[in-house]
Design a protein around this motif. Structure first.
Motif, PDB file in Angstrom:
ATOM      1  N   HIS A 193       9.428  23.792 -24.654  1.00 53.09           N
ATOM      2  CA  HIS A 193       8.140  23.116 -24.480  1.00 53.09           C
ATOM      3  C   HIS A 193       7.326  23.223 -25.764  1.00 53.09           C
ATOM      4  O   HIS A 193       6.995  24.313 -26.224  1.00 53.09           O
ATOM      5  N   GLY A 194       7.024  22.071 -26.362  1.00 56.07           N
ATOM      6  CA  GLY A 194       6.041  22.049 -27.436  1.00 56.07           C
ATOM      7  C   GLY A 194       6.491  22.625 -28.765  1.00 56.07           C
ATOM      8  O   GLY A 194       5.713  23.294 -29.436  1.00 56.07           O
ATOM      9  N   MET A 195       7.734  22.389 -29.175  1.00 55.00           N
ATOM     10  CA  MET A 195       8.167  22.817 -30.506  1.00 55.00           C
ATOM     11  C   MET A 195       7.553  21.873 -31.530  1.00 55.00           C
ATOM     12  O   MET A 195       7.885  20.698 -31.590  1.00 55.00           O
ATOM     13  N   HIS A 196       6.644  22.397 -32.335  1.00 56.23           N
ATOM     14  CA  HIS A 196       5.950  21.576 -33.324  1.00 56.23           C
ATOM     15  C   HIS A 196       6.647  21.708 -34.670  1.00 56.23           C
ATOM     16  O   HIS A 196       7.052  22.802 -35.070  1.00 56.23           O
ATOM     17  N   ALA A 197       6.798  20.599 -35.380  1.00 53.08           N
ATOM     18  CA  ALA A 197       7.499  20.611 -36.657  1.00 53.08           C
ATOM     19  C   ALA A 197       6.765  21.458 -37.686  1.00 53.08           C
ATOM     20  O   ALA A 197       5.537  21.587 -37.664  1.00 53.08           O
ATOM     21  N   LEU A 198       7.521  22.042 -38.605  1.00 50.86           N
ATOM     22  CA  LEU A 198       6.941  22.753 -39.731  1.00 50.86           C
ATOM     23  C   LEU A 198       6.268  21.758 -40.671  1.00 50.86           C
ATOM     24  O   LEU A 198       6.635  20.572 -40.699  1.00 50.86           O
ATOM     25  N   PRO A 199       5.288  22.183 -41.444  1.00 50.10           N
ATOM     26  CA  PRO A 199       4.586  21.244 -42.323  1.00 50.10           C
ATOM     27  C   PRO A 199       5.505  20.664 -43.393  1.00 50.10           C
ATOM     28  O   PRO A 199       6.263  21.380 -44.037  1.00 50.10           O
ATOM     29  N   GLY A 200       5.450  19.350 -43.529  1.00 49.08           N
ATOM     30  CA  GLY A 200       6.186  18.697 -44.591  1.00 49.08           C
ATOM     31  C   GLY A 200       7.598  18.280 -44.264  1.00 49.08           C
ATOM     32  O   GLY A 200       8.279  17.657 -45.093  1.00 49.08           O
ATOM     33  N   MET A 201       8.070  18.565 -43.040  1.00 47.54           N
ATOM     34  CA  MET A 201       9.455  18.201 -42.703  1.00 47.54           C
ATOM     35  C   MET A 201       9.605  18.129 -41.192  1.00 47.54           C
ATOM     36  O   MET A 201       9.492  19.128 -40.497  1.00 47.54           O
ATOM     37  N   GLU A 202       9.864  16.940 -40.687  1.00 44.50           N
ATOM     38  CA  GLU A 202      10.018  16.743 -39.252  1.00 44.50           C
ATOM     39  C   GLU A 202      11.397  17.211 -38.774  1.00 44.50           C
ATOM     40  O   GLU A 202      12.359  17.237 -39.543  1.00 44.50           O
ATOM     41  N   LEU A 203      11.450  17.567 -37.514  1.00 44.79           N
ATOM     42  CA  LEU A 203      12.718  17.869 -36.850  1.00 44.79           C
ATOM     43  C   LEU A 203      13.081  16.653 -36.012  1.00 44.79           C
ATOM     44  O   LEU A 203      12.445  16.371 -35.000  1.00 44.79           O
TER      45      LEU A 203
END
Length: 356
Positions: free
Chosen positions: A50-60
């Motif tokens: 639930h709600g894994m947010h991407a790291l800054p500067g690079m989407e998953l």
């Protein structure tokens, strides 16, 4: 730490011009990239996260929802470290952070001692599972384990299982184990709170603010989920209808063959699974005496109130993937201000000395 919060902070340090291994160093005790995710149980697939947010500067993107989250996020963190050349040192254990000389800290590690101007602490909670203590616990003849050691549901086939805890992990464990176990029992201190209505951005901000208030007051942080309640998915709805999530109040003692209440009730069990959460892994900061009388570390905008050189990210209100990203940026801005004041960096020269 090189989980979500640590990598976010390292990314923002790079964005302002600081160089890994020259101006800052990232230390991680885990054997490989992935933060705490690498230790999650195999049945926790990416689609269940639930709600894994991407790291800054690079989407998953393009992740297989049926693949274990430990593999998906481990691969994502690996690619992230490589793309931004963060040069994470691992496995490195940090044993203590002490007062140094000349306004610096001393960070004692398994690869030597560092003397940074600032420390961004992103050690999370996974290394400190919380085990409650109850009378008779040592007499139990069955198996006791914690979420941190949860192996997946197959090992509970034909067993009578007591799951202790009303949070997200306990709920997921129960729903997975029920089809395998001969019988399951859910035990919680208070009635679990489920939210049928959507989680709005406004509600999320209010929940984070409540956790942040505890941290500002020097109290041990609560999880955001403990404030927001649990979302009702289709799977949760089915489990509630089937009685899988029916709740018993907290037992009073543990017996050799199960658990018991003072009113005479008892439950026979082969396994007690403690889904009772985690505590912040900050024991290495003890020499700095940052704790307040309430037991927590008082922090404002990630900065420890008792020592402005120390920042806590992934702690309290930032112990979520999106909160960790924001906290990393906030901490780096504050670290830069400190470095300018100490003369380690001026307003144009983006260089300094920080440890993450």
């Amino acid at each position: 730490g090189a989980g979500q919060a640590g990598l976010s902070a390292a990314h923002h340090l790079r964005r302002v011009g600081l160089e890994p291994d020259r101006d800052f160093v990232v230390l991680d005790h885990a054997p490989r990239p992935g933060g705490a995710w690498q230790f999650r149980w195999p049945s926790l697939t990416y689609g269940k996260v639930h709600g894994m947010h991407a790291l800054p500067g690079m989407e998953l993107t393009g992740a297989d929802p049926d693949r274990p989250s430990s593999e998906v996020i481990g691969a994502y963190f690996t690619a992230y470290e490589e793309r931004f050349e963060l040069r994470v040192h691992r496995p490195v254990e940090v044993s203590a952070v002490r007062e140094g000389s000349g306004g610096r800290l001393l960070v004692e590690t398994s690869e030597g001692t560092y003397a940074p101007r600032a420390l961004i602490n992103a050690t999370g909670t996974w290394d400190r599972p919380f085990w409650p203590r109850y009378p008779g616990q040592e007499t139990f003849r069955g198996r006791q384990l914690h979420t941190a050691n949860y192996p997946g549901p197959e090992e509970f086939a034909g067993r009578r299982v007591v799951v202790v805890g009303g949070g997200a992990s306990g709920t997921q464990h129960l729903m997975e184990i029920a089809p395998y176990a001969s019988e399951t029992f859910r035990v919680t201190r208070s009635e679990p709170v489920f939210r049928d209505e959507p989680f709005t951005e406004e509600w999320g901000r209010a929940a984070v603010a409540m956790v942040e208030e505890r941290v500002r007051n020097g109290l041990p942080p609560q999880s955001v989920v403990s404030v927001t309640g649990l979302p009702v998915t289709d799977a949760v709805r089915r489990a509630r209808e089937q009685g899988v999530l029916d709740r018993l109040p907290m037992f009073d003692r543990i017996t050799p063959t199960g658990v018991a209440w003072d009113d005479g009730r008892s439950v026979e069990a082969d396994v007690i699974l403690w889904a009772t959460g985690f505590r912040p892994a900050v024991d290495h900061l003890a020499p700095l005496k940052l704790r307040e009388p309430g037991g927590g570390i008082r922090a404002e905008n990630t900065r420890a109130v008792r020592d402005r050189r120390v920042h806590l990210v992934g702690y309290g209100p930032s112990a979520s993937t999106i909160g960790a990203n924001r906290a990393g940026r906030t901490a780096v801005r504050s670290v830069l201000r400190l470095l300018r004041e100490t003369g380690d960096v001026d307003r144009t020269q983006k260089a300094g000395a920080a440890a993450v």
